[in-house]
Motif scaffolding. Structure first.
Motif, mmCIF file in Angstrom:
data_model
loop_
_atom_site.group_PDB
_atom_site.id
_atom_site.type_symbol
_atom_site.label_atom_id
_atom_site.label_comp_id
_atom_site.label_asym_id
_atom_site.label_seq_id
_atom_site.Cartn_x
_atom_site.Cartn_y
_atom_site.Cartn_z
ATOM 1 N N ARG A 87 7.785 6.299 10.487
ATOM 2 C CA ARG A 87 8.907 7.230 10.412
ATOM 3 C C ARG A 87 8.490 8.568 11.017
ATOM 4 N NH1 ARG A 87 8.566 3.856 6.344
ATOM 5 N NH2 ARG A 87 10.458 2.880 5.567
ATOM 6 N N PHE A 88 9.276 9.030 11.984
ATOM 7 C CA PHE A 88 8.993 10.284 12.685
ATOM 8 C C PHE A 88 10.086 11.306 12.363
ATOM 9 C CE2 PHE A 88 6.967 7.023 15.224
ATOM 10 C CZ PHE A 88 5.846 7.616 15.780
ATOM 11 N N ALA A 89 9.698 12.520 12.001
ATOM 12 C CA ALA A 89 10.650 13.626 11.869
ATOM 13 C C ALA A 89 11.106 14.023 13.276
ATOM 14 C CB ALA A 89 9.985 14.803 11.165
ATOM 15 N N PRO A 90 12.257 14.706 13.396
ATOM 16 C CA PRO A 90 12.693 15.151 14.722
ATOM 17 C C PRO A 90 11.569 15.891 15.455
ATOM 18 C CG PRO A 90 14.432 15.527 13.137
ATOM 19 C CD PRO A 90 13.212 15.093 12.352
ATOM 20 N N GLY A 91 11.351 15.516 16.704
ATOM 21 C CA GLY A 91 10.328 16.141 17.535
ATOM 22 C C GLY A 91 8.918 15.616 17.330
ATOM 23 N N ALA A 92 8.685 14.812 16.300
ATOM 24 C CA ALA A 92 7.338 14.285 16.048
ATOM 25 C C ALA A 92 7.021 13.177 17.046
ATOM 26 C CB ALA A 92 7.224 13.766 14.619
ATOM 27 N N PRO A 124 0.842 -1.204 0.000
ATOM 28 C CA PRO A 124 0.000 0.000 0.000
ATOM 29 C C PRO A 124 0.877 1.253 0.000
ATOM 30 C CG PRO A 124 -0.593 -1.485 1.807
ATOM 31 C CD PRO A 124 0.688 -1.987 1.218
ATOM 32 N N PRO A 125 0.348 2.380 -0.454
ATOM 33 C CA PRO A 125 1.142 3.612 -0.442
ATOM 34 C C PRO A 125 1.446 4.077 0.988
ATOM 35 C CG PRO A 125 -1.099 4.032 -1.230
ATOM 36 C CD PRO A 125 -0.981 2.560 -1.017
ATOM 37 N N THR A 126 2.559 4.771 1.135
ATOM 38 C CA THR A 126 2.908 5.387 2.417
ATOM 39 C C THR A 126 1.822 6.397 2.774
ATOM 40 O OG1 THR A 126 5.268 5.129 1.976
ATOM 41 C CG2 THR A 126 4.641 6.816 3.590
ATOM 42 N N MET A 127 1.447 6.411 4.055
ATOM 43 C CA MET A 127 0.401 7.355 4.465
ATOM 44 C C MET A 127 0.940 8.340 5.496
ATOM 45 S SD MET A 127 -2.085 4.845 6.625
ATOM 46 C CE MET A 127 -1.316 3.369 7.265
ATOM 47 N N LYS A 128 0.603 9.609 5.300
ATOM 48 C CA LYS A 128 0.913 10.661 6.279
ATOM 49 C C LYS A 128 -0.049 10.462 7.442
ATOM 50 C CE LYS A 128 2.505 14.979 7.307
ATOM 51 N NZ LYS A 128 2.263 15.060 8.711
ATOM 52 N N LEU A 129 0.480 10.477 8.649
ATOM 53 C CA LEU A 129 -0.363 10.229 9.818
ATOM 54 C C LEU A 129 -1.053 11.519 10.258
ATOM 55 C CD1 LEU A 129 2.032 7.679 11.458
ATOM 56 C CD2 LEU A 129 -0.140 7.217 10.311
ATOM 57 N N PRO A 130 -2.286 11.409 10.744
ATOM 58 C CA PRO A 130 -3.131 12.591 10.979
ATOM 59 C C PRO A 130 -2.722 13.446 12.178
ATOM 60 C CG PRO A 130 -4.269 10.607 11.685
ATOM 61 C CD PRO A 130 -2.987 10.155 11.027
ATOM 62 N N GLU A 131 -2.873 14.773 12.011
ATOM 63 C CA GLU A 131 -2.590 15.720 13.092
ATOM 64 C C GLU A 131 -3.470 15.476 14.309
ATOM 65 O OE1 GLU A 131 -2.878 19.709 11.629
ATOM 66 O OE2 GLU A 131 -1.394 19.357 10.049
ATOM 67 N N LYS A 132 -4.601 14.850 14.091
ATOM 68 C CA LYS A 132 -5.503 14.530 15.205
ATOM 69 C C LYS A 132 -4.808 13.638 16.242
ATOM 70 C CE LYS A 132 -9.968 12.268 15.975
ATOM 71 N NZ LYS A 132 -11.114 11.628 15.336
ATOM 72 N N PHE A 171 -1.164 12.909 16.000
ATOM 73 C CA PHE A 171 0.289 13.083 15.971
ATOM 74 C C PHE A 171 0.645 14.555 16.029
ATOM 75 C CE2 PHE A 171 -0.398 8.936 14.315
ATOM 76 C CZ PHE A 171 0.713 8.201 14.667
ATOM 77 N N THR A 172 1.754 14.859 16.704
ATOM 78 C CA THR A 172 2.356 16.184 16.685
ATOM 79 C C THR A 172 3.574 16.076 15.777
ATOM 80 O OG1 THR A 172 1.644 16.683 18.936
ATOM 81 C CG2 THR A 172 3.525 17.933 18.092
ATOM 82 N N GLY A 173 3.708 16.982 14.820
ATOM 83 C CA GLY A 173 4.829 16.919 13.882
ATOM 84 C C GLY A 173 4.534 15.955 12.747
ATOM 85 N N ASP A 174 5.548 15.710 11.924
ATOM 86 C CA ASP A 174 5.379 14.888 10.728
ATOM 87 C C ASP A 174 5.755 13.434 10.979
ATOM 88 O OD1 ASP A 174 4.509 17.022 9.148
ATOM 89 O OD2 ASP A 174 6.558 17.591 8.635
ATOM 90 N N ALA A 175 4.820 12.545 10.677
ATOM 91 C CA ALA A 175 5.049 11.103 10.808
ATOM 92 C C ALA A 175 4.342 10.399 9.649
ATOM 93 C CB ALA A 175 4.529 10.595 12.152
ATOM 94 N N TRP A 176 4.960 9.337 9.166
ATOM 95 C CA TRP A 176 4.434 8.566 8.045
ATOM 96 C C TRP A 176 4.474 7.088 8.396
ATOM 97 C CZ3 TRP A 176 7.824 12.518 7.803
ATOM 98 C CH2 TRP A 176 7.463 13.642 7.054
#
Length: 137
Positions: free
Chosen positions: A41-46, A7-15, A17-22
């Motif tokens: 995968r979590f960006a720094p601080g996510a 399946p395609p990579t999915m961006k995880l919802p702001e609801k 998660f804080t910050g960018d996570a996939w």
């Protein structure tokens, strides 16, 4: 044997998660299986919001520095190769350290997840344990 479609990579919802996570789905069992596995995968601080899993969750740290905390406890710092178990119903969050990306494999059963409030900056920057210094490394 079967090669499963990816399946395609999915961006995880702001609801939740804080910050960018996939997330990439590794496995989603079909009945009677309840097994679930995602590479996250979590960006720094996510980080996730506080949440709990009805049957618990296991995290295998693949890359970077992970921060994991149970409600009321210190933050556990985990590194590649570390495995962290959160028991059923235990409120917790997990994410990346402020200065490192982090990847973990999340393993759990069922979609019974109770999503709660977002982790505050005070909670995120709280006391840590389990870093390399604690291991004598």
């Amino acid at each position: 044997m079967e090669l499963l479609p990816k399946p395609p990579t999915m961006k995880l919802p702001e609801k939740w998660f804080t910050g960018d996570a996939w997330a990439d789905v590794i496995y989603r069992g079909e009945e009677p299986s309840r097994a679930r596995a995602n590479a996250v995968r979590f960006a720094p601080g996510a980080r996730t919001a506080w949440h709990s899993h009805g049957l618990g969750q296991t995290l295998y740290i693949v890359e970077g520095i992970a921060l994991i905390q149970s409600r009321g406890g210190d933050i556990l710092e985990a590194h590649p190769g570390d495995v962290v178990w959160t028991p059923p119903g235990e409120e917790h969050w997990h994410g990346a350290a402020p200065d490192h990306f982090m990847v973990h494999i999340a393993l759990w059963e069922t979609d019974e997840v109770d999503w709660l409030d977002h982790v505050t900056e005070a909670e995120y920057t709280g006391p840590r344990r389990g870093g390399r210094a604690d291991r004598g490394a």
